[in-house]
Structures are given as structure tokens and as C-alpha cells.
Design a protein around this motif. Sequence first.
Motif, mmCIF file in Angstrom:
data_model
loop_
_atom_site.group_PDB
_atom_site.id
_atom_site.type_symbol
_atom_site.label_atom_id
_atom_site.label_comp_id
_atom_site.label_asym_id
_atom_site.label_seq_id
_atom_site.Cartn_x
_atom_site.Cartn_y
_atom_site.Cartn_z
ATOM 1 N N ARG A 99 8.535 2.233 2.153
ATOM 2 C CA ARG A 99 9.522 1.227 2.573
ATOM 3 C C ARG A 99 9.055 0.506 3.839
ATOM 4 N NH1 ARG A 99 14.448 2.301 2.558
ATOM 5 N NH2 ARG A 99 15.222 1.253 4.421
ATOM 6 N N TYR A 100 8.303 1.214 4.687
ATOM 7 C CA TYR A 100 7.781 0.585 5.897
ATOM 8 C C TYR A 100 6.623 -0.351 5.559
ATOM 9 C CZ TYR A 100 10.406 4.483 7.936
ATOM 10 O OH TYR A 100 11.385 5.389 8.274
ATOM 11 N N GLU A 101 5.832 0.039 4.564
ATOM 12 C CA GLU A 101 4.766 -0.858 4.104
ATOM 13 C C GLU A 101 5.364 -2.138 3.524
ATOM 14 O OE1 GLU A 101 1.098 1.981 2.796
ATOM 15 O OE2 GLU A 101 2.812 1.965 1.432
ATOM 16 N N ILE A 102 6.424 -1.991 2.730
ATOM 17 C CA ILE A 102 7.086 -3.154 2.141
ATOM 18 C C ILE A 102 7.589 -4.084 3.242
ATOM 19 C CG2 ILE A 102 9.079 -3.923 0.776
ATOM 20 C CD1 ILE A 102 7.000 -2.648 -0.974
ATOM 21 N N ALA A 103 8.203 -3.515 4.279
ATOM 22 C CA ALA A 103 8.749 -4.325 5.369
ATOM 23 C C ALA A 103 7.645 -5.101 6.082
ATOM 24 C CB ALA A 103 9.492 -3.427 6.359
ATOM 25 N N ILE A 104 6.517 -4.445 6.318
ATOM 26 C CA ILE A 104 5.391 -5.121 6.977
ATOM 27 C C ILE A 104 4.854 -6.243 6.105
ATOM 28 C CG2 ILE A 104 2.944 -4.807 7.537
ATOM 29 C CD1 ILE A 104 4.581 -3.923 9.812
ATOM 30 N N PHE A 129 0.213 3.267 11.201
ATOM 31 C CA PHE A 129 -0.170 2.962 9.819
ATOM 32 C C PHE A 129 -1.518 3.583 9.452
ATOM 33 C CE2 PHE A 129 3.450 0.355 9.629
ATOM 34 C CZ PHE A 129 3.653 -0.023 8.315
ATOM 35 N N ASN A 130 -2.404 3.688 10.407
ATOM 36 C CA ASN A 130 -3.696 4.314 10.117
ATOM 37 C C ASN A 130 -3.543 5.755 9.670
ATOM 38 O OD1 ASN A 130 -5.147 2.014 10.660
ATOM 39 N ND2 ASN A 130 -5.729 2.622 12.735
ATOM 40 N N HIS A 131 -2.484 6.420 10.114
ATOM 41 C CA HIS A 131 -2.249 7.819 9.756
ATOM 42 C C HIS A 131 -1.601 7.958 8.373
ATOM 43 C CE1 HIS A 131 -2.837 8.711 14.085
ATOM 44 N NE2 HIS A 131 -3.188 9.891 13.638
ATOM 45 N N LEU A 135 -2.976 0.397 3.736
ATOM 46 C CA LEU A 135 -3.003 -1.011 4.097
ATOM 47 C C LEU A 135 -3.844 -1.218 5.350
ATOM 48 C CD1 LEU A 135 0.756 -2.053 3.689
ATOM 49 C CD2 LEU A 135 -1.092 -2.256 2.019
ATOM 50 N N ASP A 136 -4.584 -2.302 5.353
ATOM 51 C CA ASP A 136 -5.370 -2.678 6.530
ATOM 52 C C ASP A 136 -4.572 -3.746 7.280
ATOM 53 O OD1 ASP A 136 -7.155 -3.846 8.359
ATOM 54 O OD2 ASP A 136 -8.894 -3.312 7.124
ATOM 55 N N LEU A 137 -3.878 -3.327 8.330
ATOM 56 C CA LEU A 137 -3.012 -4.259 9.051
ATOM 57 C C LEU A 137 -3.801 -5.391 9.699
ATOM 58 C CD1 LEU A 137 -0.213 -2.170 10.785
ATOM 59 C CD2 LEU A 137 -0.314 -3.113 8.490
ATOM 60 N N ASN A 138 -4.998 -5.102 10.133
ATOM 61 C CA ASN A 138 -5.816 -6.152 10.748
ATOM 62 C C ASN A 138 -6.121 -7.267 9.748
ATOM 63 O OD1 ASN A 138 -5.974 -4.882 13.270
ATOM 64 N ND2 ASN A 138 -7.699 -3.615 12.612
#
Length: 346
Positions: A99-104, A129-131, A135-138
Motif C-alpha cells: 500500500r505504501y508502494e502504491i501511494a508513492i 524503501f531499500n529495506h 522499487l527504485d525510488l531514484n
Amino acid sequence: MGKLLSYSGTTTKIRAIKSRLLTRKDYETLAAMPTVTGALAYLKQKPSYEELFSGLDESTLHRSQVEQILTYSVYADFQKIYRFSTVQQRAFMDLYFGRYEIAIMKRSLRMLFDHRNVSTDLTIFTDFFNHHSDLDLNKLSASQTIDEFVENLKGSIYYEPMKRLSDIESPTLWDYEMALDLFYFGWFWKNGQKIFKDKEDRKIFMEAYGVKIDLLNMQWIYRSKRYYHMENSSIYAHIIPVTYHLTAQSIKDLVEAGNQDELTAAVRKTYYGKRYPELTPHNLDQYYTEIRHKIQSKEARNNPYSVATMVSYLYEKEHEVDRLTTILECVRYGLPQEEIAKYINN
């Protein structure tokens, strides 16, 4: 005894951080603040936000920075619970993390579609997120186009459902967000039931999220008919493919209601309408919150050494941040305290 031992560490940790949730008096104090700066200064004194705001001048913080800090408070608590969790509990939390990935992803997509600040700063979330994430936020934050954004999802479970939208002519932000939600809820429901070997935990999981999905589908049907005037076939295509208390017949009655009176009658015939006589299409948002809070609080009280404690706390913390965000916006625009009080009750 086995469940008590397996959940004792997690439950003890949750009880400790739950004591730091804001009280009704805190919300009332925040609502009475004349400025956002004053509200943030007050929030900065609360144990759950003190460290996150430490060293920051609340008078210089932009709205987006405040929203990121509040969001990060949810992630910080998630991380604390995760550290005390068993292998099975972590398996659940890994699913929940979606759900946090979806929000991002939704946040980044909105920036791209609105053509504002395309290089979205997500650095505050990177370590977290790295943990937990593929997903690669960068890469996501540096995406300049929708096609580039989708390609940067390669290696994650979200790539295929998002890539399929390339077959649609000029997909909108709504198309992408719906694709993410439909995929996530179906994936979460299917895999969540596999995790729990204990029947009680599985039942608690299904009640918490089966009810959530039912209510989301009811909200979606109402909004699609009232605001978007969609054809029935399109409404069916965007319903989360999970049924719990809301039967297939109930969904059919809701979707095919010809007018608002018929829709109200269909709502009252559902499992939820029979248990909540005041439920109507117009107050579904309010009852979504009330029903979920009631169910999850009850399960957590009755089954303190179970997944219910985790589910209930994560919901309460996220709801706290939603309330705070709303109250701060109301203060920003100078709404009177009496008006803001309406949001405290939601």
C-alpha cells in the motif's frame, strides 16, 4: 500458549507506540490554532513527532515537506513493528507494505500528469524503501514521461499491469491509478490468505480486508454512477475482483440500479445495510471509517495476541496522519474551529 509467545514481542511494542497516538484533545487543540506554524509547533512537542521535526524550523516548512514528514511517521512505526515481528508476521507486513508502494507511485504519476516538479523528491523515504521494496525510488522520481516511469517499474510486480495500459489509446491518470488499485487488492487478498496457517489469524485477516474491499467497491459503484455516469459494463470492469460479505447478487443490484432511490434500496439490502440501518449511498465514506474502526478495534481487544493488533494499529496510525493532514489544511485556509471539528469525528 504458542500464539501468546509468537505475538508477545509484537503486541508489547505496539502497546508502547500506541500510547503515543494523538488524543481527541490534541486534535481540538490543533484545530484551534490560528496558524499552521503554531499547529506544527504544538505537534513538534508530541512524542511521536518530536524526533521527526527535530532541528527543523516549522515556520519555513512547505506543505509538501510537512506531508512527507507525516507520511514518514507511519513508515517509522511500521519499521518498529517489523523489527519485533516473527517470520510469518513479517510475511504479512511485506504484503501490507504494497500500500505504501502504491501511494508513492500514485504521487509520482500525479506529478507527471500535472507537469509540476517532475523531479519528485523522494529521498526522505529511500532508506525505508531499500529495506522493503523492489522499487527504485531514484529512478521513479527522475522519470520524465509516463512511458519512462512504467519502464522503471521493471523487476517489480507492478510492471505488467501498468505495461498493459500501453494498449489503451491515451490512458489517463485515473486509468493508471485504477490499474494499480485493482492489481494490488487482488494480489493482497490472494496472497494474504496463504500466509496465515492459524485459522484465527486467517479469519481476522479476511474480516479486516474483506470488509474493506466490500466497502471500497460500494463506494466506487456509487461514485461511478453519481459523478461519472459510467455504463454498467465499465463499472463492472473496475470493481475489485473480491467478494466477502458483499455477494455477487448484491454487486449486480448496486451496479444495475436505475436511479438513486433504487441504489439506496440496493444498499439497504446488502449485508452492511442490514446491520447499519442508517447506511445510504451518500454516507458511505463516513460509514467506511466507522465500520472498519469498529471491526478492527473489537478484534484487537478480543484477540490481543494475534494479527488483529497489527492490523488495528497500522489503520489507526494512518488514520491519524489523514486527520492531521486535513486539519492542517483547514487551519491553512482559515476555517473556523467549529467547521474543522467535523473532520475530527471522521
